[in-house]
Design a protein around this motif. Structure first.
Motif, PDB file in Angstrom:
ATOM      1  N   THR A  90       0.838  -1.185   0.000  1.00 40.92           N
ATOM      2  CA  THR A  90       0.000   0.000   0.000  1.00 40.92           C
ATOM      3  C   THR A  90       0.876   1.238   0.000  1.00 40.92           C
ATOM      4  O   THR A  90       2.079   1.166   0.223  1.00 40.92           O
ATOM      5  N   ILE A  91       0.246   2.395  -0.219  1.00 41.25           N
ATOM      6  CA  ILE A  91       1.011   3.639  -0.208  1.00 41.25           C
ATOM      7  C   ILE A  91       1.433   4.012   1.200  1.00 41.25           C
ATOM      8  O   ILE A  91       2.274   4.879   1.390  1.00 41.25           O
ATOM      9  N   PHE A  92       0.850   3.358   2.203  1.00 43.10           N
ATOM     10  CA  PHE A  92       1.201   3.667   3.582  1.00 43.10           C
ATOM     11  C   PHE A  92       2.124   2.616   4.181  1.00 43.10           C
ATOM     12  O   PHE A  92       2.620   2.786   5.288  1.00 43.10           O
ATOM     13  N   SER A  93       2.308   1.499   3.473  1.00 38.71           N
ATOM     14  CA  SER A  93       2.952   0.353   4.098  1.00 38.71           C
ATOM     15  C   SER A  93       4.417   0.583   4.435  1.00 38.71           C
ATOM     16  O   SER A  93       4.865   0.279   5.517  1.00 38.71           O
ATOM     17  N   GLY A  94       5.175   1.152   3.473  1.00 38.01           N
ATOM     18  CA  GLY A  94       6.607   1.296   3.694  1.00 38.01           C
ATOM     19  C   GLY A  94       7.186  -0.077   3.952  1.00 38.01           C
ATOM     20  O   GLY A  94       6.947  -1.037   3.243  1.00 38.01           O
ATOM     21  N   GLN A  95       7.960  -0.224   5.055  1.00 41.54           N
ATOM     22  CA  GLN A  95       8.475  -1.525   5.426  1.00 41.54           C
ATOM     23  C   GLN A  95       7.403  -2.290   6.201  1.00 41.54           C
ATOM     24  O   GLN A  95       6.678  -1.722   7.020  1.00 41.54           O
ATOM     25  N   ASP A  96       7.321  -3.581   5.938  1.00 40.89           N
ATOM     26  CA  ASP A  96       6.346  -4.414   6.619  1.00 40.89           C
ATOM     27  C   ASP A  96       6.684  -4.475   8.104  1.00 40.89           C
ATOM     28  O   ASP A  96       7.789  -4.833   8.497  1.00 40.89           O
ATOM     29  N   ASN A  97       5.721  -4.126   8.987  1.00 44.62           N
ATOM     30  CA  ASN A  97       5.957  -4.125  10.425  1.00 44.62           C
ATOM     31  C   ASN A  97       6.140  -5.538  10.944  1.00 44.62           C
ATOM     32  O   ASN A  97       5.507  -6.478  10.470  1.00 44.62           O
ATOM     33  N   LYS A  98       6.986  -5.659  11.954  1.00 44.75           N
ATOM     34  CA  LYS A  98       7.155  -6.943  12.628  1.00 44.75           C
ATOM     35  C   LYS A  98       6.073  -7.016  13.696  1.00 44.75           C
ATOM     36  O   LYS A  98       6.184  -6.454  14.782  1.00 44.75           O
ATOM     37  N   LEU A  99       5.009  -7.722  13.349  1.00 45.72           N
ATOM     38  CA  LEU A  99       3.785  -7.700  14.134  1.00 45.72           C
ATOM     39  C   LEU A  99       3.304  -9.114  14.389  1.00 45.72           C
ATOM     40  O   LEU A  99       3.487 -10.012  13.561  1.00 45.72           O
ATOM     41  N   MET A 100       2.687  -9.313  15.553  1.00 50.94           N
ATOM     42  CA  MET A 100       2.097 -10.606  15.857  1.00 50.94           C
ATOM     43  C   MET A 100       0.777 -10.414  16.604  1.00 50.94           C
ATOM     44  O   MET A 100       0.628  -9.496  17.405  1.00 50.94           O
ATOM     45  N   TYR A 101      -0.194 -11.283  16.278  1.00 49.03           N
ATOM     46  CA  TYR A 101      -1.493 -11.268  16.935  1.00 49.03           C
ATOM     47  C   TYR A 101      -1.574 -12.477  17.861  1.00 49.03           C
ATOM     48  O   TYR A 101      -1.256 -13.602  17.458  1.00 49.03           O
ATOM     49  N   ILE A 102      -2.026 -12.242  19.109  1.00 44.79           N
ATOM     50  CA  ILE A 102      -2.198 -13.328  20.064  1.00 44.79           C
ATOM     51  C   ILE A 102      -3.576 -13.196  20.709  1.00 44.79           C
ATOM     52  O   ILE A 102      -4.177 -12.116  20.694  1.00 44.79           O
ATOM     53  N   PRO A 103      -4.100 -14.277  21.291  1.00 49.62           N
ATOM     54  CA  PRO A 103      -5.404 -14.177  21.967  1.00 49.62           C
ATOM     55  C   PRO A 103      -5.323 -13.191  23.122  1.00 49.62           C
ATOM     56  O   PRO A 103      -4.353 -13.202  23.887  1.00 49.62           O
ATOM     57  N   ILE A 104      -6.352 -12.388  23.288  1.00 50.82           N
ATOM     58  CA  ILE A 104      -6.296 -11.357  24.323  1.00 50.82           C
ATOM     59  C   ILE A 104      -6.344 -11.974  25.723  1.00 50.82           C
ATOM     60  O   ILE A 104      -5.748 -11.436  26.672  1.00 50.82           O
ATOM     61  N   SER A 105      -7.008 -13.113  25.866  1.00 53.70           N
ATOM     62  CA  SER A 105      -7.040 -13.787  27.174  1.00 53.70           C
ATOM     63  C   SER A 105      -5.643 -14.283  27.553  1.00 53.70           C
ATOM     64  O   SER A 105      -5.262 -14.251  28.733  1.00 53.70           O
ATOM     65  N   THR A 106      -4.895 -14.756  26.554  1.00 50.80           N
ATOM     66  CA  THR A 106      -3.513 -15.193  26.784  1.00 50.80           C
ATOM     67  C   THR A 106      -2.658 -14.010  27.231  1.00 50.80           C
ATOM     68  O   THR A 106      -1.855 -14.121  28.157  1.00 50.80           O
ATOM     69  N   TYR A 107      -2.848 -12.889  26.560  1.00 46.80           N
ATOM     70  CA  TYR A 107      -2.104 -11.671  26.911  1.00 46.80           C
ATOM     71  C   TYR A 107      -2.397 -11.242  28.352  1.00 46.80           C
ATOM     72  O   TYR A 107      -1.485 -10.894  29.104  1.00 46.80           O
ATOM     73  N   PHE A 108      -3.651 -11.299  28.739  1.00 46.20           N
ATOM     74  CA  PHE A 108      -4.018 -10.905  30.101  1.00 46.20           C
ATOM     75  C   PHE A 108      -3.388 -11.840  31.129  1.00 46.20           C
ATOM     76  O   PHE A 108      -2.913 -11.404  32.184  1.00 46.20           O
ATOM     77  N   SER A 109      -3.369 -13.140  30.847  1.00 51.29           N
ATOM     78  CA  SER A 109      -2.826 -14.118  31.798  1.00 51.29           C
ATOM     79  C   SER A 109      -1.319 -13.965  31.963  1.00 51.29           C
ATOM     80  O   SER A 109      -0.781 -14.199  33.048  1.00 51.29           O
ATOM     81  N   ILE A 110      -0.638 -13.552  30.885  1.00 56.94           N
ATOM     82  CA  ILE A 110       0.823 -13.385  30.951  1.00 56.94           C
ATOM     83  C   ILE A 110       1.204 -12.034  31.553  1.00 56.94           C
ATOM     84  O   ILE A 110       2.092 -11.939  32.399  1.00 56.94           O
ATOM     85  N   SER A 111       0.519 -10.980  31.129  1.00 57.48           N
ATOM     86  CA  SER A 111       0.886  -9.624  31.564  1.00 57.48           C
ATOM     87  C   SER A 111       0.344  -9.281  32.945  1.00 57.48           C
ATOM     88  O   SER A 111       0.859  -8.379  33.614  1.00 57.48           O
ATOM     89  N   GLY A 112      -0.707  -9.990  33.362  1.00 58.94           N
ATOM     90  CA  GLY A 112      -1.318  -9.666  34.639  1.00 58.94           C
ATOM     91  C   GLY A 112      -2.203  -8.445  34.579  1.00 58.94           C
ATOM     92  O   GLY A 112      -2.651  -7.935  35.608  1.00 58.94           O
ATOM     93  N   SER A 113      -2.450  -7.947  33.369  1.00 66.71           N
ATOM     94  CA  SER A 113      -3.279  -6.757  33.183  1.00 66.71           C
ATOM     95  C   SER A 113      -4.537  -7.133  32.415  1.00 66.71           C
ATOM     96  O   SER A 113      -4.559  -8.116  31.667  1.00 66.71           O
TER      97      SER A 113
END
Length: 395
Positions: free
Chosen positions: A190-213
């Motif tokens: 895309t015209i906005f993409s530039g370099q492809d971001n190093k990105l990852m999607y994880i389940p939000i429940s997993t994130y809460f259990s690991i981060s404690g938030s």
């Protein structure tokens, strides 16, 4: 002398004085080419932005916290997973909705350590953001309910970690926690993409259990149709304020409104710059008038002879007016071709499409022809009013 004979004589005059004709047309060429170039790039920019926003979804929206120092946020105001479920259950115009929490982390694999951006969300997000997969699958309800340590990663992250996009089934360490790759996102140019971001999607429940938030940064949604976006936003804000017993704590983003705002701004800028470029057309018109006055002086005896042979004032006037029009017309054609070529070259460098509307081409030609008529009128009239006896005596 008829109209077509006048055009032939005008063309012969241009060919006989090539350099003078080219210099005379230069202002028209620059003016028309500038207007065409600016218009093509401006409309191309609008088209590209609209296309990118449409790809995300013209019926998509987002709800965020509203910054207000006089009415600061408290923990009771934060979004929850339950908020998202209630909005989906209550609002009939919300098709998909998902919570999103953002964070950053280090991913390690076989001595490699890479900083990545984490988006913790649910299965609906792929439909909201129109994400495309190159391999594997996206998050599902089982991943979220089971708090599974699974991830969908971007193509660039897959290539850097595993040297290929075939990373599905591989494991990696995310801040000392093992995660299994279940999908790889397709990179969209895309015209906005530039370099492809190093990105990852994880389940939000997993994130809460690991981060404690249990902090939800924002809520992303999609209405059942573009016409229902405003209603979906109204329902979402109303439900959130009612559930959290507050007022004016949240705000919404609508992709269609962003498209309209961008188009309005780029349209105004295009008009302003085109108007400035149009000054070149006026300068070109002055050049045409100047050279036509010189031509009238040079051809004074010719005017006298033609009048003596019975030519009317309208015939003389029409001949010089047509010569002026021919100069501006051919200047307009050259300017249009030049403008289209320049816009293509510039668009190639900045990776923008060029959109050239027939309306703008017609406007540029009409304006250049109008310049030829307006600035050719005075010399033509001056030629027509010559006294034939004085003209025949002119040396």
């Amino acid at each position: 002398m008829n109209f077509f004979e006048s055009i032939v004589i005008a063309w012969e005059g241009i060919i006989a004085n090539k350099m003078r004709s080219l210099l005379t047309m230069l202002g028209i060429i620059i003016g028309v080419s500038s207007v065409i170039t600016i218009s093509a790039l401006g409309q191309g920019g609008q088209f590209a932005i609209s296309k990118e926003m449409d790809a995300f979804g013209a019926n998509s929206f987002g709800v965020y916290y509203k910054y207000n120092p006089d009415n600061p946020m408290t923990q009771a105001d934060f979004f929850t997973i339950q908020d998202v479920k209630v909005i989906k259950d209550i609002s009939p115009v919300v098709e998909n909705i998902a919570p999103v929490s953002w964070d950053s982390a280090n991913v390690r694999l076989k001595g490699k350590q890479i900083g990545v951006q984490i988006a913790a969300t649910t299965s609906d997000y792929i439909k909201i953001a129109n994400l495309k997969l190159d391999a594997g699958r996206f998050l599902n309800h089982e991943d979220d309910n089971g708090k599974k340590r699974v991830a969908v990663i971007s193509e660039s992250l897959a290539k850097e970690l595993f040297n290929s996009s075939g990373a599905v089934g591989e494991k990696m360490m995310v801040e000392n926690q093992p995660f299994k790759v279940i999908g790889v996102l397709r990179r969209e140019e895309t015209i906005f993409s530039g370099q492809d971001n190093k990105l990852m999607y994880i389940p939000i429940s997993t994130y809460f259990s690991i981060s404690g938030s249990d902090w939800v940064d924002n809520i992303e949604g999609k209405a059942i149709s573009q016409a229902d976006v405003d209603t979906a936003i109204e329902h979402s804000l109303s439900i959130l304020h009612r559930r959290h017993h507050n007022t004016d704590k949240y705000q919404a983003w609508n992709s269609q409104k962003e498209i309209d705002s961008v188009n309005k701004v780029t349209g105004i800028i295009t008009i302003i710059i085109s108007a400035i470029a149009g000054i070149s057309l006026l300068v070109g018109g002055i050049g045409i008038m100047n050279i036509m006055l010189v031509s009238v002086t040079e051809r004074t005896r010719e005017i006298g002879i033609r009048k003596a042979l019975g030519a009317q004032e309208t015939d003389i006037m029409m001949q010089f007016l047509i010569e002026s029009l021919v100069l501006s017309f051919f200047g307009g054609i050259i300017g249009m071709l030049l403008g289209f070529g320049v816009s293509k070259i510039i668009a190639g460098f900045i990776k923008l499409p060029t959109v050239l509307s027939w309306q703008m081409i017609a406007l540029a030609f009409t304006f250049s022809a109008g310049v030829g008529v307006c600035f050719g009128l005075y010399p033509a009239r001056k030629a027509a009013l010559h006294d034939p006896i004085d003209a025949l005596r002119y040396e």
